[in-house]
Write a protein that holds these residues in place. Structure first.
Motif, PDB file in Angstrom:
ATOM      1  N   THR A 126       8.797   0.918  -5.448  1.00  0.00           N
ATOM      2  CA  THR A 126       8.604  -0.218  -4.724  1.00  0.00           C
ATOM      3  C   THR A 126       9.768  -1.201  -4.604  1.00  0.00           C
ATOM      4  OG1 THR A 126       7.838  -1.548  -6.492  1.00  0.00           O
ATOM      5  CG2 THR A 126       6.308  -0.450  -5.266  1.00  0.00           C
ATOM      6  N   SER A 179       1.759   1.684  -6.369  1.00  0.00           N
ATOM      7  CA  SER A 179       0.348   1.559  -5.560  1.00  0.00           C
ATOM      8  C   SER A 179      -0.604   1.072  -6.246  1.00  0.00           C
ATOM      9  CB  SER A 179       0.008   2.762  -4.883  1.00  0.00           C
ATOM     10  OG  SER A 179       0.818   3.341  -3.997  1.00  0.00           O
ATOM     11  N   LEU A 183       6.950  -7.116  -1.012  1.00  0.00           N
ATOM     12  CA  LEU A 183       6.811  -5.804  -1.144  1.00  0.00           C
ATOM     13  C   LEU A 183       6.642  -4.994   0.040  1.00  0.00           C
ATOM     14  CD1 LEU A 183       3.774  -5.952  -3.761  1.00  0.00           C
ATOM     15  CD2 LEU A 183       5.895  -5.757  -4.034  1.00  0.00           C
ATOM     16  N   GLY A 184       6.902  -5.533   1.133  1.00  0.00           N
ATOM     17  CA  GLY A 184       6.923  -4.874   2.482  1.00  0.00           C
ATOM     18  C   GLY A 184       6.760  -5.681   3.572  1.00  0.00           C
ATOM     19  N   THR A 226       1.103  -0.865   1.451  1.00  0.00           N
ATOM     20  CA  THR A 226       0.998  -2.258   1.840  1.00  0.00           C
ATOM     21  C   THR A 226       0.225  -2.562   3.056  1.00  0.00           C
ATOM     22  OG1 THR A 226       3.025  -1.947   3.087  1.00  0.00           O
ATOM     23  CG2 THR A 226       3.321  -2.634   0.634  1.00  0.00           C
ATOM     24  N   GLY A 229      -3.093  -3.582  -0.350  1.00  0.00           N
ATOM     25  CA  GLY A 229      -2.055  -4.321   0.638  1.00  0.00           C
ATOM     26  C   GLY A 229      -2.848  -5.658   1.068  1.00  0.00           C
ATOM     27  N   MET A 250      -0.637  -9.636  -2.274  1.00  0.00           N
ATOM     28  CA  MET A 250       0.527  -9.971  -2.764  1.00  0.00           C
ATOM     29  C   MET A 250       0.978 -11.049  -3.315  1.00  0.00           C
ATOM     30  SD  MET A 250       2.537  -6.956  -0.288  1.00  0.00           S
ATOM     31  CE  MET A 250       2.230  -7.418   1.136  1.00  0.00           C
ATOM     32  N   SER A 279      -4.559  -4.394   6.293  1.00  0.00           N
ATOM     33  CA  SER A 279      -3.930  -5.057   5.480  1.00  0.00           C
ATOM     34  C   SER A 279      -4.060  -6.677   6.358  1.00  0.00           C
ATOM     35  CB  SER A 279      -3.001  -4.895   4.442  1.00  0.00           C
ATOM     36  OG  SER A 279      -1.841  -4.835   5.458  1.00  0.00           O
TER      37      SER A 279
END
Length: 452
Positions: A14, A75, A164-165, A187, A194, A199, A241
């Protein structure tokens, strides 16, 4: 004091892990093994970050004799099982947030940490080690700067920068998307952990309980997903998400409350403000700087200034040089409060300049600075003991353990339930495995009779 620091095995590729590895190396911790979901991902990351062993086999990393410390950031739905297995064979564990999609998913590692209390089992929430947060906690709990805590308010806004994304919506006429493009991964899937609530919400809930010493007893909230398809996530696939969340928490038993807004719909840089209001005054954390104001004062005072700029944070990778600490003492209000700010003692110089830009794009500076401080404390915890498997808990006294993680995930579960049911929900910690079949009694399940 021992000379050799533990070897590190890392799980996941990640963006957060890409931040951790250069910092671990800069602190003198050798990263000797890497696990990733696919062999292609593992090979690419090992070549970029200089890790000798890469694999897709969990046991190959855990059973490596050089590995004494395991760092997990993959994950969320598989993190707890890896952590529990690592503790079971005598490895120390640092686990990244979020640790699971739901609180029940974290139970394996919570139970394992109880069975092996002498092993390190901590969460890597760097905000707890940010100097301004450390001072904020001391002012609230020890100095009584705000008096009795009454109201907490948290606002987190980000568009093009996340931890994280990111997600970029489909381009429409007259609209300019504010998110960077990414392929479908965990995510994007709420069931895999996600979402902005998991997060960012977990870190916020943890920091509030750490700073105030109060835990949530009841919550209500609203969770929404506005961006469901992107240029790379389209067709039959859909993002589930959440990208917006607002929730309220009742804290403790004296009527304190907290309001948290997590909004990834705002274009622009990352912004985070945490305010704690009490009967005597208030404290506000803006980024990495701490401000305070008494009720009888007209203006707020700067109580802690973080001298580190983004140029200092960019120094990632290579070497374990120790830079000189730059200290600064500034006088606060008329009460002549003095405070000191100290730059990170870890000098970091990039081996690969291409690593720096993605790190700053995926982890905001306050979180990154906190992680640097925490991993320095991890190094100190191992250096202060002679035993190979030993560690000293004192440098990591502020770290969140797996019990704290279980509390955080329980609060997040309650927020989702409140949003779904459109009513407030009581926060209840239940650390037992749920029944797979609620219609089958426990007594019948334990009996030797078969149901035919």
């Amino acid at each position: 004091m021992r000379n050799m620091l533990p070897g590190v095995g890392v799980f996941g590729n990640t963006p957060a892990m890409r931040c951790y590895i250069p910092i671990l190396k800069s602190c003198g911790l050798e990263v000797v093994a890497l696990w990733a979901r696919t062999m292609e991902e593992a090979k690419q990351m090992s070549e970029e970050l200089g890790i000798p062993l890469f694999t897709t086999d969990v046991d190959k990393v855990l059973l490596d004799r050089r590995v004494d410390l395991v760092v997990i950031s993959c994950s969320p739905h598989i993190q707890a099982h890896i952590a529990a297995k690592a503790l079971g064979i005598g490895k120390h564990v640092l686990c990244s947030l979020p640790s699971g999609p739901r609180s029940r998913d974290t139970l394996p590692m919570v139970h394992a940490s109880r069975y092996y209390p002498r092993l390190m089992s901590l969460m890597c929430n760097g905000l707890r080690f940010l100097p301004s947060v450390v001072k904020m906690r001391r002012l609230v709990q020890e100095s009584g700067f705000v008096g009795t805590v009454t109201v907490c308010e948290v606002n987190v806004h980000y568009g093009s920068s996340g931890i994280l994304g990111q997600k970029q919506p489909l381009k429409k006429a007259g609209c300019s998307p504010s998110y960077s493009t990414t392929a479908y991964d965990w995510t994007c899937d709420e069931a895999m952990g996600g979402g902005v609530l998991n997060m960012y919400g977990g870190m916020v809930v943890d920091v509030l309980s750490h700073v105030t010493g109060l835990r949530a007893t009841r919550v209500q909230g609203l969770v929404r997903t506005y961006v469901r398809q992107t240029e790379r996530v389209s067709g039959i696939r859909e993002i589930t998400s959440d990208d917006f969340c607002c929730f309220q928490m009742e804290l403790g038993t004296d009527g304190a409350c907290a309001t948290v807004t997590l909004n990834s719909q705002v274009p622009g840089p990352f912004m985070q403000e945490i305010t704690v209001v009490g009967t005597l005054g208030r404290l506000t954390l803006k980024g990495a700087d701490l401000y305070g104001q008494k009720h009888d004062r007209v203006k707020e005072d700067l109580l802690h200034f973080d001298p580190s700029s983004l140029k200092d944070v960019e120094a990632l990778g290579g070497g374990c040089g120790t830079g000189s600490a730059n200290s600064m003492t500034i006088t606060g209000d008329e009460r002549n409060i003095e405070f000191t700010t100290t730059a990170s003692s870890t000098s970091l110089t990039p081996n690969n300049p291409g690593i720096v830009s993605p790190i700053l794009q995926t982890m905001p500076a306050p979180y990154l600075k906190g992680v640097v401080h925490m991993l320095e404390c991890v190094r100190d915890a191992f250096q202060q003991v002679e035993e190979k498997q030993g560690w000293c808990p004192e440098p990591l006294a502020d770290a969140a353990n797996f019990e704290d993680c279980f509390y955080v995930q329980t609060v997040l579960d309650s927020v989702r339930t409140a949003s779904r049911n459109k009513q407030s929900v009581k926060v209840v910690l239940t650390d037992s495995e749920p029944e797979p079949n609620p219609f089958l009694s426990t007594a019948m399940r334990r009996s030797t009779f078969s149901l035919h």
